[in-house]
Write a protein that holds these residues in place. Sequence first.
Motif, PDB file in Angstrom:
ATOM      1  N   ALA A 111       0.837  -1.201   0.000  1.00 37.23           N
ATOM      2  CA  ALA A 111       0.000   0.000   0.000  1.00 37.23           C
ATOM      3  C   ALA A 111       0.868   1.245   0.000  1.00 37.23           C
ATOM      4  O   ALA A 111       0.629   2.200  -0.749  1.00 37.23           O
ATOM      5  N   ARG A 112       1.893   1.206   0.829  1.00 32.29           N
ATOM      6  CA  ARG A 112       2.772   2.371   0.876  1.00 32.29           C
ATOM      7  C   ARG A 112       3.464   2.567  -0.444  1.00 32.29           C
ATOM      8  O   ARG A 112       3.667   3.683  -0.908  1.00 32.29           O
ATOM      9  N   ARG A 113       3.853   1.445  -1.040  1.00 35.96           N
ATOM     10  CA  ARG A 113       4.543   1.577  -2.296  1.00 35.96           C
ATOM     11  C   ARG A 113       3.623   2.167  -3.357  1.00 35.96           C
ATOM     12  O   ARG A 113       4.069   2.944  -4.203  1.00 35.96           O
ATOM     13  N   GLU A 114       2.375   1.785  -3.287  1.00 35.18           N
ATOM     14  CA  GLU A 114       1.446   2.385  -4.235  1.00 35.18           C
ATOM     15  C   GLU A 114       1.431   3.883  -4.068  1.00 35.18           C
ATOM     16  O   GLU A 114       1.471   4.642  -5.039  1.00 35.18           O
ATOM     17  N   LYS A 115       1.382   4.308  -2.851  1.00 38.55           N
ATOM     18  CA  LYS A 115       1.380   5.761  -2.617  1.00 38.55           C
ATOM     19  C   LYS A 115       2.629   6.383  -3.196  1.00 38.55           C
ATOM     20  O   LYS A 115       2.592   7.410  -3.882  1.00 38.55           O
ATOM     21  N   ILE A 116       3.725   5.758  -2.890  1.00 38.41           N
ATOM     22  CA  ILE A 116       4.986   6.329  -3.353  1.00 38.41           C
ATOM     23  C   ILE A 116       5.036   6.341  -4.864  1.00 38.41           C
ATOM     24  O   ILE A 116       5.491   7.312  -5.474  1.00 38.41           O
ATOM     25  N   ASN A 117       4.559   5.305  -5.472  1.00 39.72           N
ATOM     26  CA  ASN A 117       4.594   5.284  -6.929  1.00 39.72           C
ATOM     27  C   ASN A 117       3.707   6.359  -7.519  1.00 39.72           C
ATOM     28  O   ASN A 117       4.065   6.986  -8.524  1.00 39.72           O
ATOM     29  N   ALA A 118       2.584   6.579  -6.891  1.00 43.89           N
ATOM     30  CA  ALA A 118       1.717   7.634  -7.410  1.00 43.89           C
ATOM     31  C   ALA A 118       2.426   8.981  -7.346  1.00 43.89           C
ATOM     32  O   ALA A 118       2.392   9.772  -8.301  1.00 43.89           O
TER      33      ALA A 118
END
Lengths: 393, 182
Positions: A231-238
């Motif tokens: 989930a955090r990575r998704e945020k970071i990728n966004a």
Amino acid sequence: MEPGGSSGVGSVNSGTYTPEIAESLRFEEEIQSLIDPSFDASSAAGGSFTALLGLPANQAVELLHHPGPGEPPASAASSSPIAGDLWRLRLVEQHAVTDTLRLPFGCSSTFPSDAALVERAARFSVFATDDSPASSSGGGLSPELKAEPPDSHSPPTLPVPAEKPRRPSKRKECEKSKAKAVAKKSKSAEENTSAAKPAAEENTSGDKLPYVHVRARRGQATDSHSLAERARREKINARMKLLQELVPGCSKITGTALVLDEIINHVQSLQRQVEFLSMKLAAVNPRIDFSGLDHILSAECGPLAMGSGCGGGASDPATWASETAASTGGIRRMPPPQQIWHLDLVHPQQSSTVWENNGAAHPHFLLSPATSLVGYDPASSVPLNSNQLKTEL
Amino acid sequence: MISPSASSASSSSKKKMKQAESKWRTAAQERIYRRRLLEALRSTASGAGPRAVKEAADSALALTARGQSQWSRAILLGRCRPRRKLLLKAGGKVRRGRRRPRPAAPVSVAVATGKKVRDRLRVLGRLVPGCRQLSAPSLLEEAADYVAALEMQVKAMRALADAFSAASLNAAAAGEAESRVV
């Protein structure tokens, strides 16, 4: 569901290992059969666990909770560890999942019925490892489990006694092979099971919410963590994507490190530009009194439609003029720059009228390309002042 | 497989970031900044040096940001009262304790990011004022805001410098002409 097993389960407090396990296994198998009418109990022995895992998480959870208080002991897989694991799996998963990610499944409805189930399962798993501590912990578990009312979306997860060390590898494999949705649960369970058993047991016996500690302590990059990390990575990728759009020339680059490189370069170049421009401004500043500044500002305001900047509309030039006249002795300088400025930047004819114009007239000027001024939307110009000069580029 | 929460989080953050980006690009913001910049420049003593000018410009930029971003707060608090880390940590108006600055910023995404990325993130944290110990996602958000703000600053300052130089040239020329005429 068969409530028959429940009584037997409940009665067993320091019971033998086998009956509980068998019951739990049977329960698992029963669940399996519920899920899959064609489920073969016999085949459940070896594959119940995995089969159950194969189910969509929703169904699995629902089915898991369905038996509820009257959980029928499912003659599940022959291997007791599997059953225990299953229980732990489900409960831990749910707990882990709910803690980190909101369970997307509609499990909340079935949670209330979990308490008893969880309790029993806990007891089962606990028993599996060790009889004496299990019984005590199991006994302690039940009140704890009952005490902690499952949140609307977080069923009381069974503290993973992690007594089934033999199966972790298999379970991991099974879990990993399963669909992601199910994998979530399995992973969390896996993590918990593979966690330190003594710690888990201590936690379960001591704390009100042992599972919390167990999860936190594990620290292994297993599923609850990986889920949260994802989930955090998704945020970071966004956010990285947004940055990429911001920085010119980054959209073509693939790879986080390179993109970050570009971003860093861009930021550094921008900062250097600011420094350079500030030097330039500092050099220019002394020559232009701040009286001139005002005029410059107004001049810029004009072509740039700096409505607000134009200093409260027409009033500013007047105030500035007086101000500058009063503040500095460079009165002589004032008019020429102003006029010249206007001549340079603005259509000559309109320059004089611009400042006088307090009215509604909004002359549109074309900026001379010499000045790298920004064009403003006419629409966005501040409607504060009458003397709004709009430029359209 | 990602739970909806993750996707929603990303979408919401995206919205926030998109807003941040467009916020800096609006003409209104530029106008506000120019005004502030001029005020700041006016307040600096003439001949104080380029550093003062730069600081004034940065302060004006941070002011225009209205303290909604970490870097802007860092700049403003750094100037007004030097080294008021406490105020900085207080988080400004909006975010009070919302963001937990994690010293092990890159570690939060340890698995995903490699060593290189972590290094770059650290460098970026040093570049953006006041974002040294920030978690990776917030750092990226701040960086996006900062980049947009910097671009606007450069644009405005360049325009100003050009205007100044042109005006001064003209003034000088006019002055000379006048003097000569006279």
